[in-house]
Design a protein around this motif. Structure first.
Motif, PDB file in Angstrom:
ATOM      1  N   ALA A 127      31.829 -15.453 -12.712  1.00  0.00           N
ATOM      2  CA  ALA A 127      32.278 -14.341 -11.895  1.00  0.00           C
ATOM      3  C   ALA A 127      31.860 -13.165 -12.200  1.00  0.00           C
ATOM      4  CB  ALA A 127      33.807 -14.350 -11.919  1.00  0.00           C
ATOM      5  N   GLY A 128      30.913 -12.310 -11.603  1.00  0.00           N
ATOM      6  CA  GLY A 128      30.527 -11.005 -11.536  1.00  0.00           C
ATOM      7  C   GLY A 128      31.719 -10.029 -11.478  1.00  0.00           C
ATOM      8  N   GLU A 129      31.408  -9.075 -12.077  1.00  0.00           N
ATOM      9  CA  GLU A 129      32.772  -8.124 -12.232  1.00  0.00           C
ATOM     10  C   GLU A 129      32.854  -7.277 -11.049  1.00  0.00           C
ATOM     11  OE1 GLU A 129      31.653  -5.310 -15.421  1.00  0.00           O
ATOM     12  OE2 GLU A 129      29.809  -4.865 -14.465  1.00  0.00           O
ATOM     13  N   THR A 130      31.863  -6.817 -10.333  1.00  0.00           N
ATOM     14  CA  THR A 130      31.996  -6.244  -8.963  1.00  0.00           C
ATOM     15  C   THR A 130      32.485  -4.738  -9.208  1.00  0.00           C
ATOM     16  OG1 THR A 130      32.667  -8.368  -8.189  1.00  0.00           O
ATOM     17  CG2 THR A 130      32.524  -6.748  -6.704  1.00  0.00           C
ATOM     18  N   ARG A 131      31.626  -3.908  -9.606  1.00  0.00           N
ATOM     19  CA  ARG A 131      31.845  -2.465  -9.558  1.00  0.00           C
ATOM     20  C   ARG A 131      31.923  -1.997  -8.036  1.00  0.00           C
ATOM     21  NH1 ARG A 131      33.604   1.117 -11.805  1.00  0.00           N
ATOM     22  NH2 ARG A 131      31.917   2.680 -11.854  1.00  0.00           N
ATOM     23  N   PRO A 132      32.583  -0.930  -7.932  1.00  0.00           N
ATOM     24  CA  PRO A 132      33.265  -0.255  -8.891  1.00  0.00           C
ATOM     25  C   PRO A 132      34.800  -0.562  -8.871  1.00  0.00           C
ATOM     26  CG  PRO A 132      32.879   0.963  -6.679  1.00  0.00           C
ATOM     27  CD  PRO A 132      32.557  -0.295  -6.439  1.00  0.00           C
ATOM     28  N   TRP A 133      35.165  -1.548  -8.200  1.00  0.00           N
ATOM     29  CA  TRP A 133      36.632  -1.684  -8.187  1.00  0.00           C
ATOM     30  C   TRP A 133      36.960  -3.008  -8.943  1.00  0.00           C
ATOM     31  CZ3 TRP A 133      41.214   0.129  -6.457  1.00  0.00           C
ATOM     32  CH2 TRP A 133      41.360   1.393  -5.760  1.00  0.00           C
ATOM     33  N   LEU A 134      35.966  -3.718  -9.302  1.00  0.00           N
ATOM     34  CA  LEU A 134      36.028  -4.493 -10.615  1.00  0.00           C
ATOM     35  C   LEU A 134      36.917  -5.800  -9.993  1.00  0.00           C
ATOM     36  CD1 LEU A 134      36.558  -2.616 -13.605  1.00  0.00           C
ATOM     37  CD2 LEU A 134      34.377  -3.710 -13.012  1.00  0.00           C
ATOM     38  N   GLN A 135      36.601  -6.130  -8.662  1.00  0.00           N
ATOM     39  CA  GLN A 135      37.668  -7.372  -7.933  1.00  0.00           C
ATOM     40  C   GLN A 135      37.346  -8.604  -8.705  1.00  0.00           C
ATOM     41  OE1 GLN A 135      35.699  -5.083  -6.352  1.00  0.00           O
ATOM     42  NE2 GLN A 135      36.604  -4.290  -4.470  1.00  0.00           N
ATOM     43  N   GLY A 136      36.074  -8.708  -8.956  1.00  0.00           N
ATOM     44  CA  GLY A 136      35.723 -10.086  -9.913  1.00  0.00           C
ATOM     45  C   GLY A 136      36.173 -10.030 -11.057  1.00  0.00           C
ATOM     46  N   GLU A 168      34.949   7.185  -0.943  1.00  0.00           N
ATOM     47  CA  GLU A 168      35.103   8.167  -1.855  1.00  0.00           C
ATOM     48  C   GLU A 168      34.335   8.177  -3.219  1.00  0.00           C
ATOM     49  OE1 GLU A 168      36.488  11.247  -1.459  1.00  0.00           O
ATOM     50  OE2 GLU A 168      36.844  10.695   0.540  1.00  0.00           O
ATOM     51  N   PRO A 169      33.253   9.485  -3.409  1.00  0.00           N
ATOM     52  CA  PRO A 169      32.645   9.312  -4.652  1.00  0.00           C
ATOM     53  C   PRO A 169      33.499   9.086  -5.994  1.00  0.00           C
ATOM     54  CG  PRO A 169      31.648  10.883  -3.037  1.00  0.00           C
ATOM     55  CD  PRO A 169      32.983  10.594  -2.531  1.00  0.00           C
ATOM     56  N   LYS A 217      30.411  -7.408   0.310  1.00  0.00           N
ATOM     57  CA  LYS A 217      30.643  -6.601  -0.865  1.00  0.00           C
ATOM     58  C   LYS A 217      29.409  -6.027  -1.571  1.00  0.00           C
ATOM     59  CE  LYS A 217      34.031  -5.287  -1.901  1.00  0.00           C
ATOM     60  NZ  LYS A 217      34.594  -4.273  -1.325  1.00  0.00           N
ATOM     61  N   ILE A 218      29.453  -4.910  -1.828  1.00  0.00           N
ATOM     62  CA  ILE A 218      28.100  -4.211  -2.392  1.00  0.00           C
ATOM     63  C   ILE A 218      27.852  -4.979  -3.628  1.00  0.00           C
ATOM     64  CG2 ILE A 218      29.393  -2.520  -4.113  1.00  0.00           C
ATOM     65  CD1 ILE A 218      26.214  -1.856  -1.604  1.00  0.00           C
ATOM     66  N   GLY A 219      26.443  -5.496  -3.736  1.00  0.00           N
ATOM     67  CA  GLY A 219      25.790  -6.294  -4.656  1.00  0.00           C
ATOM     68  C   GLY A 219      25.669  -7.398  -4.308  1.00  0.00           C
ATOM     69  N   THR A 220      26.100  -8.047  -3.235  1.00  0.00           N
ATOM     70  CA  THR A 220      25.687  -9.361  -2.405  1.00  0.00           C
ATOM     71  C   THR A 220      24.151  -9.342  -2.243  1.00  0.00           C
ATOM     72  OG1 THR A 220      27.820  -9.471  -1.688  1.00  0.00           O
ATOM     73  CG2 THR A 220      26.381 -11.091  -0.754  1.00  0.00           C
ATOM     74  N   TYR A 221      23.593  -8.543  -1.659  1.00  0.00           N
ATOM     75  CA  TYR A 221      22.087  -8.550  -1.389  1.00  0.00           C
ATOM     76  C   TYR A 221      21.131  -8.592  -2.627  1.00  0.00           C
ATOM     77  CZ  TYR A 221      17.930  -6.448   1.067  1.00  0.00           C
ATOM     78  OH  TYR A 221      16.486  -6.226   1.224  1.00  0.00           O
ATOM     79  N   GLN A 222      21.680  -8.000  -3.389  1.00  0.00           N
ATOM     80  CA  GLN A 222      20.656  -8.048  -4.742  1.00  0.00           C
ATOM     81  C   GLN A 222      20.850  -9.447  -5.445  1.00  0.00           C
ATOM     82  OE1 GLN A 222      21.938  -4.640  -6.742  1.00  0.00           O
ATOM     83  NE2 GLN A 222      23.570  -5.669  -8.017  1.00  0.00           N
ATOM     84  N   LEU A 223      22.108  -9.978  -5.404  1.00  0.00           N
ATOM     85  CA  LEU A 223      22.298 -11.389  -5.855  1.00  0.00           C
ATOM     86  C   LEU A 223      21.449 -12.337  -5.040  1.00  0.00           C
ATOM     87  CD1 LEU A 223      26.047 -11.695  -6.470  1.00  0.00           C
ATOM     88  CD2 LEU A 223      24.546 -11.510  -8.195  1.00  0.00           C
ATOM     89  N   ALA A 224      21.322 -12.346  -3.711  1.00  0.00           N
ATOM     90  CA  ALA A 224      20.665 -13.298  -2.832  1.00  0.00           C
ATOM     91  C   ALA A 224      18.924 -12.908  -3.071  1.00  0.00           C
ATOM     92  CB  ALA A 224      20.811 -12.957  -1.236  1.00  0.00           C
ATOM     93  N   ILE A 225      18.647 -11.781  -3.208  1.00  0.00           N
ATOM     94  CA  ILE A 225      17.175 -11.591  -3.836  1.00  0.00           C
ATOM     95  C   ILE A 225      16.905 -12.553  -5.172  1.00  0.00           C
ATOM     96  CG2 ILE A 225      15.508  -9.814  -4.491  1.00  0.00           C
ATOM     97  CD1 ILE A 225      16.963  -7.877  -2.407  1.00  0.00           C
ATOM     98  N   ALA A 259      27.898  11.061  -6.377  1.00  0.00           N
ATOM     99  CA  ALA A 259      27.871   9.665  -6.294  1.00  0.00           C
ATOM    100  C   ALA A 259      27.663   9.006  -4.735  1.00  0.00           C
ATOM    101  CB  ALA A 259      28.966   8.856  -6.908  1.00  0.00           C
ATOM    102  N   TRP A 260      27.082   8.307  -4.588  1.00  0.00           N
ATOM    103  CA  TRP A 260      26.962   7.317  -3.358  1.00  0.00           C
ATOM    104  C   TRP A 260      27.707   6.182  -3.428  1.00  0.00           C
ATOM    105  CZ3 TRP A 260      23.028   3.419  -1.470  1.00  0.00           C
ATOM    106  CH2 TRP A 260      23.204   3.303  -0.180  1.00  0.00           C
ATOM    107  N   ASN A 261      28.691   5.901  -2.397  1.00  0.00           N
ATOM    108  CA  ASN A 261      29.474   4.687  -2.735  1.00  0.00           C
ATOM    109  C   ASN A 261      29.680   3.866  -1.489  1.00  0.00           C
ATOM    110  OD1 ASN A 261      31.501   2.914  -3.836  1.00  0.00           O
ATOM    111  ND2 ASN A 261      33.032   4.504  -3.601  1.00  0.00           N
ATOM    112  N   PRO A 262      28.618   3.014  -1.057  1.00  0.00           N
ATOM    113  CA  PRO A 262      28.812   2.101  -0.071  1.00  0.00           C
ATOM    114  C   PRO A 262      29.367   0.915  -0.610  1.00  0.00           C
ATOM    115  CG  PRO A 262      26.516   1.901  -0.728  1.00  0.00           C
ATOM    116  CD  PRO A 262      27.118   3.176  -1.686  1.00  0.00           C
TER     117      PRO A 262
END
Length: 339
Positions: free
Chosen positions: A181-190, A283-284, A241-249, A302-305
């Motif tokens: 499981a990836g940690e999933t920043r910034p809310w650390l849902q993983g 929110e940043p 969730k942000i970070g999914t795209y880079q995992l697919a690449i 900070a930029w927080n998509p």
């Protein structure tokens, strides 16, 4: 395949209490197990905005119960529906559930009939998750390692989970040997939520830093990346969730398969492609600190998509309760879901 309906499946995060909605506060996990009681529709709106409840299916279910609360209390239904609809913009399940409730209101449903509809939405989601678990697990070769991102389990829906439901089913059927499981920043849902679910349901798993994902794939320990979705466009492009795209690449580069698991309510055939999906910016401050403590120097910005879009050509399979679409594109999506 093994019946997985009751296997590794002990968690329910939404509970209707007859005159209020009880939500497991996902901001407090894993340190504390606390519940939030929503006694009116505005409280449900706030719970969605504040991430007390999160995960696309769970947001839709909570919103449906928010409509019931508004009806029970004689609130202005148009205002309640608008407020619930605006709570979060990306997850299409929210709009889908509210459109379904609005149709019942237009047909003359009272509060009791609306409660029946909300319960049906919740029950159907659980049944869909169990079916998707079996469909997705069937794609995985026995003894495989899998990686997941964010939280797509019982906390994110009525129960069992979407991507985590496939993992639950795959573990029960002996197809999945290792879970990461990836940690999933910034809310650390993983880290906070997915690992909490896996430990609670007796599924052996390891946490990895988001930045370790490509190295993990290179090691050969992972054969599938399995994720959920907040919106799937008509061509198969998927917002998650942000970070999914880079995992697919990274998965494509390393020859790792990539699976998206979501109910048909997440499919938005009115959105042509990923470019048309609104990406929520939060929110940043969520990125500049954690748990009320700032971790970044004062004056930093900070930029927080919160979401990104994975193109369909990086997805090997989209699994819904209606069936599996391998190598998704607009024609294959249309064949299963219509125009």
């Amino acid at each position: 395949m093994t019946d997985t309906a009751a296997s590794h499946d002990s968690i329910r995060a939404l509970k209707w209490q007859g005159d209020h909605l009880r939500l497991l506060d996902q901001r407090k996990l894993p340190q504390r197990t606390e519940w939030v009681d929503c006694t009116d529709s505005q409280a449900v709106v706030q719970a969605i905005k504040d991430l007390v409840v999160r995960g696309a299916p769970a947001i839709g279910i909570a919103a449906a119960w928010g409509v019931v609360l508004a009806a029970q209390q004689g609130a202005d239904m148009d205002e309640a529906l608008l407020a619930l609809r605006a709570a979060r913009p990306t997850a299409v399940n929210l709009m889908w559930a509210l459109d379904r409730m609005r149709a019942r209101i237009a047909a003359g449903a009272d509060a009791q009939a609306l409660a029946v509809e909300a319960q049906a939405i919740q029950d159907e989601d659980l049944a869909a998750n169990r079916h998707m678990g079996q469909l997705g697990a069937a794609l995985i070769a026995p003894g495989s390692g899998v990686m997941t991102h964010c939280n797509t389990g019982s906390l994110a829906c009525a129960g069992f989970g979407t991507a985590l439901g496939v993992i639950r089913a795959g573990v029960s059927a002996g197809r999945i040997a290792e879970v990461f499981a990836g940690e999933t920043r910034p809310w650390l849902q993983g880290a906070r939520l997915t690992m909490w679910e896996l430990v609670n349901d007796g599924i052996p798993a390891q946490l990895v830093a988001d930045s370790a994902a490509a190295h993990l794939m290179k090691s050969g320990k992972v054969q599938w990346v399995i994720v959920g979705a907040d919106r799937i466009a008509a061509n198969g492009d998927t917002a998650n969730k942000i970070g999914t795209y880079q995992l697919a690449i990274a998965a494509r580069h390393h020859g790792v398969k990539f699976m998206v698991v979501a109910p048909s309510s997440t499919v938005d055939m009115a959105t042509a492609d990923g470019e048309a999906i609104e990406i929520e910016l939060r929110e940043p401050s969520e990125l500049l600190g954690y748990g009320g403590t700032r971790t970044v120097v004062e004056g930093a910005r900070a930029w927080n998509p919160v979401f990104d879009v994975t193109p369909a050509n990086l997805i090997d399979a989209i699994v819904t309760e209606r069936g599996v679409i391998e190598q998704p594109d607009a024609l294959r999506m249309q064949a299963l879901f219509g125009a």
